[in-house]
Design a protein around this motif. Structure first.
Motif, mmCIF file in Angstrom:
data_model
loop_
_atom_site.group_PDB
_atom_site.id
_atom_site.type_symbol
_atom_site.label_atom_id
_atom_site.label_comp_id
_atom_site.label_asym_id
_atom_site.label_seq_id
_atom_site.Cartn_x
_atom_site.Cartn_y
_atom_site.Cartn_z
ATOM 1 N N ASN A 27 0.766 -1.162 0.041
ATOM 2 C CA ASN A 27 0.211 0.055 -0.102
ATOM 3 C C ASN A 27 0.924 1.334 -0.055
ATOM 4 O O ASN A 27 0.318 2.355 0.071
ATOM 5 C CB ASN A 27 -0.911 0.039 1.199
ATOM 6 N N THR A 32 2.006 2.111 -8.437
ATOM 7 C CA THR A 32 1.525 3.242 -8.897
ATOM 8 C C THR A 32 2.507 4.050 -9.409
ATOM 9 O O THR A 32 2.556 4.635 -10.355
ATOM 10 C CB THR A 32 0.694 4.275 -7.811
ATOM 11 N N PRO A 50 -5.555 4.316 -12.000
ATOM 12 C CA PRO A 50 -5.106 4.020 -10.626
ATOM 13 C C PRO A 50 -6.191 2.985 -10.322
ATOM 14 O O PRO A 50 -5.744 2.108 -9.360
ATOM 15 C CB PRO A 50 -4.852 5.205 -9.992
ATOM 16 N N ASN A 134 6.306 9.054 -0.247
ATOM 17 C CA ASN A 134 5.115 9.327 -1.073
ATOM 18 C C ASN A 134 4.043 9.751 -0.711
ATOM 19 O O ASN A 134 3.877 9.830 0.519
ATOM 20 C CB ASN A 134 5.005 7.832 -1.957
ATOM 21 N N ALA A 170 3.062 9.531 -6.328
ATOM 22 C CA ALA A 170 3.046 8.867 -7.687
ATOM 23 C C ALA A 170 2.028 8.894 -8.266
ATOM 24 O O ALA A 170 1.796 8.746 -9.458
ATOM 25 C CB ALA A 170 3.339 7.419 -6.932
HETATM 26 P P1 G3D Z 1 1.746 -1.005 -3.381
HETATM 27 O O1 G3D Z 1 1.982 -1.229 -4.934
HETATM 28 O O2 G3D Z 1 2.866 -0.502 -2.789
HETATM 29 O O3 G3D Z 1 1.134 -2.043 -2.471
HETATM 30 P P2 G3D Z 1 -0.290 0.560 -4.871
HETATM 31 O O4 G3D Z 1 0.788 0.222 -3.697
HETATM 32 O O5 G3D Z 1 0.312 1.378 -5.986
HETATM 33 O O6 G3D Z 1 -0.877 -0.532 -5.208
HETATM 34 O O7 G3D Z 1 -1.172 1.837 -4.173
HETATM 35 C C1 G3D Z 1 -1.856 1.749 -3.086
HETATM 36 C C2 G3D Z 1 -2.888 2.590 -2.825
HETATM 37 O O8 G3D Z 1 -2.090 3.885 -2.597
HETATM 38 C C3 G3D Z 1 -3.793 2.870 -3.998
HETATM 39 O O9 G3D Z 1 -4.997 3.466 -3.517
HETATM 40 C C4 G3D Z 1 -3.117 4.050 -4.699
HETATM 41 O O10 G3D Z 1 -3.960 4.806 -5.409
HETATM 42 C C5 G3D Z 1 -2.417 5.103 -3.618
HETATM 43 N N1 G3D Z 1 -1.410 5.818 -3.985
HETATM 44 C C6 G3D Z 1 -0.419 5.473 -4.247
HETATM 45 N N2 G3D Z 1 0.638 6.451 -4.632
HETATM 46 C C7 G3D Z 1 -0.252 7.529 -3.973
HETATM 47 C C8 G3D Z 1 0.200 9.011 -4.083
HETATM 48 O O11 G3D Z 1 1.081 9.499 -4.290
HETATM 49 N N3 G3D Z 1 -0.799 9.755 -3.747
HETATM 50 C C9 G3D Z 1 -2.094 9.065 -3.091
HETATM 51 N N4 G3D Z 1 -3.095 10.238 -2.563
HETATM 52 N N5 G3D Z 1 -2.381 8.036 -3.206
HETATM 53 C C10 G3D Z 1 -1.665 7.075 -3.857
HETATM 54 P P3 G3D Z 1 -6.456 2.689 -3.588
HETATM 55 O O12 G3D Z 1 -7.542 3.421 -2.923
HETATM 56 O O13 G3D Z 1 -6.492 2.181 -4.900
HETATM 57 O O14 G3D Z 1 -6.073 1.436 -2.563
#
Ligand code: G3D
Ligand code: MG
Length: 203
Positions: A27, A32, A50, A134, A170
């Motif tokens: 997470n 992302t 996303p 991040n 990201a």
């Molecule tokens: P992981 O690959 O490290 O497990 P993910 O993480 O890329 O699957 O991202 C987990 C959640 O965090 C996703 O939300 C994603 O949209 C969110 N996220 C990643 N980077 C950012 C960022 O820079 N800003 C914000 N606000 N959110 C971010 P969901 O809701 O889909 O679980």
């Protein structure tokens, strides 16, 4: 003559290829981030929505070309039971990007412990390290000034290597470009110790 010319042609078009691990707790934003990197550096790349990025169970890979240098990203699952697989990739990699969820104060110490276990590995010694605070777009997240001292506590484990902590989002791509360009410079400097693989396009 053909062999000679073909060898020369191969020499001209081959590119240096390096492997970069993307690590961090589940997470944190690793997948992302990989999507954001592909979007920034690949012309015409259509980023995945996303909402369609799901939890990484195995390995996501992605390749980008930064001014003729090929980076092969390995985005590994961050759940605790998958972290034991990370060290299988350490000896092969040329750099690590470690991603921290700056909005998750509850898990920052867990992330730091995971980070310390990673940098203690002898297979990663001297490998350039980019730490990303991040999710900077989230209001009230921890800023770089809060995250940095937490991850800097064990300087003896960090040892002699290039390390940088940067702010990113990201989700909207902020800081992605700068971080990767910094990492490419470090990887090139470190290539005496960790030489690239040569990649030949379309041969
Ligand atoms: P992981 O690959 O490290 O497990 P993910 O993480 O890329 O699957 O991202 C987990 C959640 O965090 C996703 O939300 C994603 O949209 C969110 N996220 C990643 N980077 C950012 C960022 O820079 N800003 C914000 N606000 N959110 C971010 P969901 O809701 O889909 O679980
Ligand atoms: Mg993932």
């Amino acid at each position: 003559m053909y062999t000679l010319l073909h060898g020369f042609y191969k020499y001209l078009i081959q590119k240096d290829e390096y492997c970069v691990l993307i690590l961090g707790l589940d997470n944190a934003g690793k997948t992302t981030y990989l999507e954001a990197a592909k979007t920034k550096f690949t012309k015409k790349y259509k980023a995945m929505n996303p909402n369609r990025i799901t939890t990484t169970v195995g390995l996501n890979i992605g390749k980008i070309d930064v001014d003729g240098v090929l980076l092969n990203f390995w985005d590994l699952g961050g759940q605790q039971e998958l972290q034991s697989l990370w060290d299988k990739y350490y000896a092969e990699c040329h750099a690590v990007i470690y991603i921290v969820d700056s909005s998750d104060r509850d898990r920052v110490s867990e992330s730091k412990e995971t980070f310390d276990r990673m940098i203690a590995s002898e297979h990663l010694s001297g490998v350039p390290l980019l730490v990303l605070a991040n999710k900077q777009d989230i209001p009230d997240c921890m800023g770089v000034h809060t995250v940095k001292p937490i991850f800097n506590q064990n300087a003896h484990l960090i040892g002699a290597r290039d390390i940088m902590l940067m702010a990113t989002s990201a989700l909207n791509g902020d800081g992605v470009d700068e971080g990767i360009r910094w990492l490419v410079d470090c990887i090139k400097r470190n290539s005496v110790d960790r030489p690239p693989r040569n990649h030949e396009d379309n041969l």
